[in-house]
Design an enzyme around this catalytic site. Sequence first.
Site, PDB file in Angstrom:
ATOM      1  CG  HIS A  80       8.942 -28.558  10.781  1.00  0.00           C
ATOM      2  ND1 HIS A  80       8.885 -28.030  12.053  1.00  0.00           N
ATOM      3  CD2 HIS A  80      10.223 -28.944  10.579  1.00  0.00           C
ATOM      4  CE1 HIS A  80      10.095 -28.072  12.587  1.00  0.00           C
ATOM      5  NE2 HIS A  80      10.923 -28.627  11.722  1.00  0.00           N
ATOM      6  CG  ASP A 131      -0.326   0.210   2.533  1.00  0.00           C
ATOM      7  OD1 ASP A 131       0.927   0.246   2.604  1.00  0.00           O
ATOM      8  OD2 ASP A 131      -1.060   0.361   3.527  1.00  0.00           O
ATOM      9  CB  THR A 167       2.733  -1.924  11.011  1.00  0.00           C
ATOM     10  OG1 THR A 167       1.498  -2.439  10.485  1.00  0.00           O
ATOM     11  CG2 THR A 167       2.521  -0.525  11.582  1.00  0.00           C
ATOM     12  CB  CYS A 215       1.182  -2.296   4.864  1.00  0.00           C
ATOM     13  SG  CYS A 215       1.149  -3.292   6.367  1.00  0.00           S
TER      14      CYS A 215
END
Length: 144
Positions: free
Chosen positions: A132, A7, A66, A64
């Site tokens: 895993h 963004d 954060t 973005c």
Amino acid sequence: MIAIGCDHGGFNHKQMIIKYFEENNIEFLDCGTFEPVSCDYPDIAEAVCNSILDGSCDRGILVCGTGIGMSIAANKIDGIRAAHCTDTYSARMSRQHNNAHILCLGERITGCDLALDIVKEFLAAEFLGDRHQKRVDKIMALEK
Ligand code: RB5
């Protein structure tokens, strides 16, 4: 093929990562945004996730401000595992243990050089499978 999107809060990092891809002949799909103008990160997260789900890309990078909004949005989409990373160890583990498709970065949190190191680590590491795999299967079963 690596899908990349951002963004307005992640625009500079996206351009920096694209420059690295171009200089190293790494194929990528730019899912926008294409100018540093305010936009909604879920729209971009959806575009990158769709490119993974339709098989056109095998990894994705979302940036973005954060990294949080992108990771929340991407992880809402069935079939996607997105890892929000601020260090190289987590980026490596997100591939080796969690088989993450998508790396999420925060431009306002993580500086350019570290962000690029995180990208390199994420792209170089492979899923280790074995014990895993069972755990990743259990994560995916949580969607049902
Ligand atoms: C945009 O201002 C900001 O909210 C966005 O880039 C991101 O940090 C959201 O989690």
